[in-house]
Design an enzyme around this catalytic site. Structure first.
Site, mmCIF file in Angstrom:
data_model
loop_
_atom_site.group_PDB
_atom_site.id
_atom_site.type_symbol
_atom_site.label_atom_id
_atom_site.label_comp_id
_atom_site.label_asym_id
_atom_site.label_seq_id
_atom_site.Cartn_x
_atom_site.Cartn_y
_atom_site.Cartn_z
ATOM 1 N N LYS A 59 0.857 -1.184 0.000
ATOM 2 C CA LYS A 59 0.000 0.000 0.000
ATOM 3 C C LYS A 59 0.890 1.229 0.000
ATOM 4 O O LYS A 59 2.014 1.187 0.485
ATOM 5 C CB LYS A 59 -0.864 0.029 1.274
ATOM 6 C CG LYS A 59 -2.082 0.910 1.160
ATOM 7 C CD LYS A 59 -3.175 0.166 0.447
ATOM 8 C CE LYS A 59 -4.503 0.880 0.505
ATOM 9 N NZ LYS A 59 -5.587 -0.064 0.209
HETATM 10 N N1 GLU Z 1 -7.169 0.034 -3.172
HETATM 11 C C1 GLU Z 1 -7.925 -1.147 -3.436
HETATM 12 C C2 GLU Z 1 -7.967 -2.038 -2.215
HETATM 13 O O1 GLU Z 1 -7.842 -1.575 -1.110
HETATM 14 C C3 GLU Z 1 -7.475 -1.847 -4.700
HETATM 15 C C4 GLU Z 1 -6.074 -2.340 -4.699
HETATM 16 C C5 GLU Z 1 -5.604 -2.851 -6.069
HETATM 17 O O2 GLU Z 1 -6.392 -2.911 -6.975
HETATM 18 O O3 GLU Z 1 -4.433 -3.172 -6.144
HETATM 19 O O4 GLU Z 1 -8.205 -3.216 -2.304
#
Ligand code: GLU
Length: 419
Positions: free
Chosen positions: A107
């Site tokens: 993240k």
């Molecule tokens: N931000 C989204 C999540 O928390 C998508 C992450 C992604 O597609 O890599 O799952």
């Protein structure tokens, strides 16, 4: 702030430890999952439109990469810090493991309120942030995607900056990009669609019909809440309340979802809407509805307000919207909870499809994408449901147990380097 200090990190670790102890997970595996693999903190200085320079703090955290490259969104939000980013990276590890993707958890984010920046400033922020983390990401290393405060345009700037640095276009460095530059059909709606799929799977188990008698309240009317609202409305459900940061609107006969979407997409706040009943976000949680979808941000339902929740079905569209104590309270009160790492996994699942399509330069149609998404979520839902029956635990604990099972096997096969 240290890596593990944030409320979300502490709460997530407490939940993981509880599930680990219920299933009898090898403590050496838990020990390795307690901390992220690596974390990068970067300064992101940009020149504002008024000529002054301002420095923002940026982060990218990779929690675990046993199953594959890191995967997870980039968040632009004033609440972003190192530890919250680490917690969200950890949740991505479990999300990807649970739904069977060959991806690890990561993240990123920048501590900024994107609404206070012009388009040019946002572009500068994104490009400088990308430059600072560019050696840390890549199609085989770690693949960012949108999250709160970022979108397809942000991903396009990221892709362009990374590609400029490499000297050639690298579409696989990012997912959630616009379709014309290699994005996937269905990615923008995937998270909300996945929430609606999971609600249907749960309704089936609970013997609940989704029709005009089904009332739904949605906290957070954005990338997740909007497509979920559209999907459930199309199935006949009444969306009786929606909210944004400014407040909530309520109509017991059902909100005009299309009108609300138009309003929101024009950059307006719901508390400025006329001809509707206004309530607070807190009131929304307390509504006597069948389904509650917290789809905004973490930590909104806690031990202080969990007892007011009356919904029989709670679908965690956001990451970590209910704290551990809140989950215990709503579960004790008889609510069925669809946990975040299952409920909102549609986004990362279609991100995975986008990554695969990009690597192969071969693109699928929307029906293929939605039916593959449905299939993966259905299997994951059944796995979590069966695990909850097997261990006699709520769906949240079961989701972590099911994810641990896959991760544990993989971590054992790969072993601990250097041995
Ligand atoms: N931000 C989204 C999540 O928390 C998508 C992450 C992604 O597609 O890599 O799952």
């Amino acid at each position: 702030m240290s890596l593990t200090d944030s409320p979300l990190y502490q709460d997530s670790i407490a939940q993981l430890e509880e599930s680990a102890s219920i299933m009898g997970l090898d403590p050496n595996i838990m020990e390795r999952l307690r901390f992220p693999k690596r974390a990068l903190q970067v300064a992101v200085p940009i020149r504002l439109d008024d000529g002054t320079v301002k420095t923002f703090q940026g982060y990218r955290v990779q929690h675990n990469m046993t199953l594959g490259p890191g995967k997870g969104g980039i968040r632009f939000h004033p609440g972003v810090d190192l530890s919250e980013t680490a917690a969200l990276a950890m949740l991505m590890t479990f999300k990807c493991a649970l739904v069977g993707l060959p991806l690890g958890g990561a993240k990123g984010g920048v501590c900024v309120d994107p609404r206070t920046l012009s388009r040019q400033e946002l572009q500068a922020l994104t490009r400088r942030y990308t430059t600072e983390i560019n050696t840390f990401i890549g199609p085989a290393i770690d693949v960012p995607a949108p999250d709160i405060g970022t979108d397809g345009q942000t991903m396009a700037w990221l892709l362009d900056t990374y590609s400029q640095l490499k000297g050639h276009t690298v579409p696989g460095v990012v997912t959630g990009k616009p379709i014309t530059i290699g994005g996937s059909l269905g990615r923008a709606e995937a998270t909300g669609k996945g929430v609606a799929f999971c609600i249907n799977f749960a309704a089936q188990k609970l013997g609940m019909k989704i029709d005009n008698n089904t009332s739904v309240a949605i906290h957070g009317f954005g990338k997740v809440g909007i497509p979920a609202a559209e999907d459930l409305r199309d199935q006949g459900a009444r969306i009786v309340a929606i909210s944004d940061v400014s407040g909530a609107i309520y109509n017991k006969d059902g909100i005009d979802v299309a009108k609300a979407i138009k309003w929101t997409r024009a950059g307006r706040y719901l508390n400025e809407m006329e001809g509707v009943e206004h309530i607070s976000n807190e009131d929304l949680f307390a509504l006597d509805v069948d389904i509650l979808i917290p789809a905004a941000i973490d930590g909104v339902i806690t031990k202080d307000n969990a007892h007011v929740v009356k919904a029989k079905l709670i679908a965690e569209g956001a990451n970590g919207p209910l704290t551990k104590e809140a989950i215990d309270i709503v579960s004790k009160n008889g609510a069925f909870l669809i946990p975040d790492i299952l409920c909102n996994a549609g986004g990362v699942i279609v991100s995975y499809f986008e990554w695969v399509q990009g690597l192969q330069n071969f693109f699928w149609n929307l029906d293929e994408i939605n039916s593959k998404l449905h299939g993966i979520l259905k299997d994951a839902f059944d796995n979590v449901y069966n695990t909850s029956v097997e261990f006699k635990v709520d769906m949240k604990k079961a989701a972590f147990i099911a994810a641990f099972r896959r991760l544990e096997r993989a971590m054992r096969y790969r072993g601990l380097f250097p041995g």
